[in-house]
Design a protein around this motif. Structure first.
Motif, short mmCIF file in Angstrom:
data_model
loop_
_atom_site.label_atom_id
_atom_site.label_comp_id
_atom_site.label_asym_id
_atom_site.label_seq_id
_atom_site.Cartn_x
_atom_site.Cartn_y
_atom_site.Cartn_z
N GLY A 43 0.81 -1.20 0.00
CA GLY A 43 0.00 0.00 0.00
C GLY A 43 0.84 1.26 0.00
N ALA A 44 0.19 2.39 0.25
CA ALA A 44 0.84 3.69 0.16
C ALA A 44 1.51 4.10 1.47
N GLY A 45 1.64 3.18 2.42
CA GLY A 45 2.17 3.53 3.73
C GLY A 45 3.61 3.99 3.75
N PRO A 46 4.53 3.28 3.08
CA PRO A 46 5.94 3.67 3.19
C PRO A 46 6.30 4.84 2.28
N THR A 47 7.33 5.57 2.68
CA THR A 47 7.93 6.57 1.80
C THR A 47 8.89 5.84 0.86
N LEU A 48 8.72 6.05 -0.44
CA LEU A 48 9.52 5.35 -1.43
C LEU A 48 10.40 6.35 -2.17
N ARG A 49 11.69 6.02 -2.30
CA ARG A 49 12.59 6.92 -3.02
C ARG A 49 13.56 6.13 -3.89
N GLU A 50 13.63 6.53 -5.15
CA GLU A 50 14.57 5.96 -6.11
C GLU A 50 15.50 7.08 -6.57
N LEU A 51 16.81 6.84 -6.50
CA LEU A 51 17.77 7.90 -6.82
C LEU A 51 18.18 7.93 -8.29
N ARG A 52 18.37 6.76 -8.90
CA ARG A 52 18.75 6.69 -10.31
C ARG A 52 17.99 5.55 -10.99
N ARG A 53 17.76 5.75 -12.28
CA ARG A 53 17.12 4.70 -13.08
C ARG A 53 17.87 4.58 -14.39
N TYR A 54 18.31 3.35 -14.68
CA TYR A 54 19.06 3.10 -15.90
C TYR A 54 18.33 2.03 -16.72
N PRO A 55 18.22 2.22 -18.04
CA PRO A 55 17.40 1.29 -18.85
C PRO A 55 17.99 -0.10 -19.05
N ASP A 56 19.32 -0.22 -19.05
CA ASP A 56 19.91 -1.53 -19.34
C ASP A 56 19.96 -2.41 -18.09
N PRO A 57 19.67 -3.72 -18.23
CA PRO A 57 19.70 -4.64 -17.09
C PRO A 57 21.12 -5.08 -16.77
N LEU A 58 21.90 -4.14 -16.23
CA LEU A 58 23.31 -4.37 -15.92
C LEU A 58 23.60 -3.86 -14.52
N SER A 59 24.84 -3.96 -14.09
CA SER A 59 25.22 -3.34 -12.84
C SER A 59 25.00 -1.84 -12.96
N PRO A 60 24.77 -1.12 -11.85
CA PRO A 60 24.56 0.33 -11.96
C PRO A 60 25.72 1.05 -12.66
N GLU A 61 26.95 0.62 -12.39
CA GLU A 61 28.10 1.28 -13.02
C GLU A 61 28.09 1.08 -14.53
N ALA A 62 27.90 -0.17 -14.98
CA ALA A 62 27.87 -0.45 -16.41
C ALA A 62 26.66 0.20 -17.07
N ALA A 63 25.51 0.16 -16.41
CA ALA A 63 24.30 0.75 -16.98
C ALA A 63 24.44 2.26 -17.12
N ALA A 64 25.06 2.90 -16.13
CA ALA A 64 25.28 4.34 -16.21
C ALA A 64 26.23 4.68 -17.34
N ARG A 65 27.28 3.90 -17.49
CA ARG A 65 28.28 4.14 -18.54
C ARG A 65 27.65 4.01 -19.93
#
Length: 225
Positions: A43-65
């Motif tokens: 439900g809507a109870g928790p506060t949700l925060r996402e800092l970055r979103r990358y389209p490729d299904p890779l590690s964050p470093e590789a996806a950002a690159r």
């Protein structure tokens, strides 16, 4: 599912909960990510925060690159977690791929974030073959870096566990050097909110506010087999 289950139990205890997903990979803008699953299940109870979103299904470093988007460092993650924790009773930080998966070109990872925050680590493990090595490596690295491994949770327990899965109920805590804090059934993510909360209560230990007892579960699982 483990993050959502922990959040659901905390919310049922009227605790203020925040869930931080530093890096979501493999999901494009406008598509539902992991935090959407958390909201769907609790439900809507928790506060949700996402800092970055990358389209490729890779590690964050590789996806950002590959995407040309800005990478994510431990300072930014720790700052966001600290801000959330100031107004919440429990702040959950969900990694992406494992403790040492790289966030940036310097090799910073979730381990660096946990160390900076002094936060306990919950290892989410698979049930069957191969999980002992992965769990032991994660726990060993965490310990050498001065992190506190609170315990291990099996994130998806099969309806018909094989011999390896049954033995891992005893062996996983040894590999992790920490207690088995829960076993969540496969398919729990398809449940409605009430059934999901009930499943979380059965599948997570009193450490999270649930009723899971590893000895009782192991005996029951072995008897069914």
């Amino acid at each position: 599912m483990t993050t959502a289950a922990i959040a659901a139990l905390a919310l049922s205890q009227r605790r203020r909960v925040a869930v931080l997903k530093p890096a979501q990979t493999g999901v494009r803008p406008g598509e539902p990510g992991d935090l959407a699953d958390v909201e769907r299940l609790v439900g809507a109870g928790p506060t949700l925060r996402e800092l970055r979103r990358y389209p490729d299904p890779l590690s964050p470093e590789a996806a950002a690159r590959r995407s040309g988007l800005a990478p994510l460092g431990p300072v930014e993650i720790a700052r966001a977690a600290t801000e959330l924790d100031a107004d919440h009773d429990l702040t959950l930080i969900e990694g992406a791929g494992g403790l040492l998966v790289r966030f940036d070109e310097r090799g910073n990872s979730l381990a660096d974030v946990a160390w900076a925050l002094g936060a306990p680590v919950v290892v989410v493990a698979e049930a069957g073959l191969g999980t002992l090595n992965a769990t032991a490596l994660t726990a060993e690295v965490a310990t050498k870096r001065g992190l506190n491994v609170a315990g291990v949770v099996i994130g998806s327990w099969p309806d018909e566990p094989d011999l390896a899965a049954l033995c891992n109920l005893e062996d996983l805590p040894v590999a992790a050097g920490a207690p088995l804090l829960g076993v969540l059934p496969a398919g729990l993510g398809a449940a409605g909110r009430e059934d999901f909360l009930a499943g979380a209560g059965r599948g997570l230990s009193p450490w999270f506010g649930g009723q899971f007892d590893p000895e009782c579960f192991a005996g029951s699982a072995s008897a069914q087999k």
